[in-house]
Scaffold this motif. Structure first.
Motif, PDB file in Angstrom:
ATOM      1  N   ASP A 224       0.839  -1.203   0.000  1.00 47.89           N
ATOM      2  CA  ASP A 224       0.000   0.000   0.000  1.00 47.89           C
ATOM      3  C   ASP A 224       0.871   1.250   0.000  1.00 47.89           C
ATOM      4  N   LEU A 225       1.897   1.271   0.834  1.00 41.89           N
ATOM      5  CA  LEU A 225       2.783   2.446   0.897  1.00 41.89           C
ATOM      6  C   LEU A 225       3.570   2.620  -0.393  1.00 41.89           C
ATOM      7  N   LEU A 226       4.027   1.539  -0.974  1.00 40.78           N
ATOM      8  CA  LEU A 226       4.823   1.631  -2.203  1.00 40.78           C
ATOM      9  C   LEU A 226       4.000   2.111  -3.397  1.00 40.78           C
ATOM     10  N   ASN A 227       2.678   2.002  -3.309  1.00 45.85           N
ATOM     11  CA  ASN A 227       1.824   2.395  -4.434  1.00 45.85           C
ATOM     12  C   ASN A 227       1.202   3.782  -4.276  1.00 45.85           C
ATOM     13  N   ARG A 228       1.601   4.527  -3.275  1.00 49.44           N
ATOM     14  CA  ARG A 228       1.067   5.881  -3.090  1.00 49.44           C
ATOM     15  C   ARG A 228       1.859   6.858  -3.967  1.00 49.44           C
ATOM     16  N   ARG A 229       1.440   6.954  -5.207  1.00 47.90           N
ATOM     17  CA  ARG A 229       2.240   7.678  -6.194  1.00 47.90           C
ATOM     18  C   ARG A 229       2.250   9.194  -5.989  1.00 47.90           C
ATOM     19  N   GLU A 230       1.410   9.676  -5.092  1.00 50.52           N
ATOM     20  CA  GLU A 230       1.462  11.115  -4.807  1.00 50.52           C
ATOM     21  C   GLU A 230       2.701  11.456  -3.974  1.00 50.52           C
TER      22      GLU A 230
END
Length: 277
Positions: A224-230
């Motif tokens: 989840d953290l690795l996919n927070r592209r903001e």
């Protein structure tokens, strides 16, 4: 040479194998299921394992399956790692298999043997975790088919007398973009400092690890953290690594600090390669 005698059985059905295990266990022979045998032989030579009976599952047809049924890839647990690589039926799994040991050993080591190994790395389980695969297990209570996530928590957790027969993977995952990276200390063959397997699904990048902690894992929190592209990628990686499920390995292959440095850089390369920056 193995410095002790043991009985050897070759059942031709899963039911026969399970019955043999039950009967031999009652006789106090501490039976083990056997496929490639590399780990049993290695451990036996140094007296760390001493079964009085082994049950070879390679003649059981379901353990040698390599087929697609109803849009699902079915792989038998007795397929060798070399076979998994050479047939290219599941490219990510094939690459993970090709990173284990050397070719001669991979000709013997099997899918089931690697996943059930007592060694901490068990790298071929990573693609199964990423693709939410299922496994078929035979045991005293009959057959069961369950999610890999239900029976694999650091290691495959089967009941006494059960053995892994097949893995089953939805074909839609097989051709998704993927990355497979294994970093070693020195040579091209050896245990990993860090192994990362990843796939790009329609919605996110999934990542699984081996060599980082004392067991292979996939972490929903880290994903989840690795996919927070903001958030900038390097910061995402820093935040994700706070949630490693166990202490970083610190051994002869690499200190914890060095492993974490390699992990950060490898994760950066892996996510960038899948367009996840």
């Amino acid at each position: 040479m193995i410095p002790y005698n043991f009985e050897y059985y070759q059942p031709v059905t899963a039911l026969e194998a399970v019955r043999l295990f039950h009967d031999l266990a009652l006789q106090g022979k501490e039976p083990l299921y056997y496929a490639g045998g590399t780990e049993i032989i290695t451990m036996g030579r140094i007296h760390l394992l001493q079964p009085r009976a082994v049950i070879d599952i390679k003649r059981i047809p379901e353990c040698n399956t390599l087929a697609v049924h109803d849009q699902k890839l079915v792989l038998g647990s007795a397929l060798s790692l070399s076979q998994l690589h050479d047939v290219r039926a599941f490219p990510l799994l094939g690459e993970a298999a090709a990173g284990v040991a050397d070719r001669t050993s991979r000709n013997k080591i099997t899918l089931g043997g690697n996943i059930c190994s007592n060694l901490m790395y068990r790298e071929v389980v990573l693609p199964l975790l990423l693709t939410d695969s299922e496994v078929r297990v035979a045991g005293p209570a009959g057959w069961k088919q369950v999610s890999i996530h239900q029976v694999f928590n650091g290691q495959l957790r089967l009941e006494k007398g059960e053995f892994l027969v097949q893995s089953i993977t939805d074909s839609s995952y097989i051709r998704m973009p993927y990355a497979s990276v294994k970093k070693r200390k020195v040579s091209a063959i050896g245990y990993p400092l860090v192994t990362i397997a990843a796939i790009q699904t329609n919605s996110m990048i999934r990542v699984a690890f081996s060599g980082v902690c004392a067991f292979p894992f996939r972490s929903p929190i880290m994903e989840d953290l690795l996919n927070r592209r903001e958030i900038p990628l390097k910061l995402r990686i820093e935040q994700a690594l706070v949630h490693l499920p166990a202490p970083t390995l610190d051994d002869i292959n690499g200190s914890a600090a060095y492993r974490e440095w390699v992990l950060k850089n490898t994760l950066l390369e892996t996510i960038r390669s899948l367009g996840g920056e």
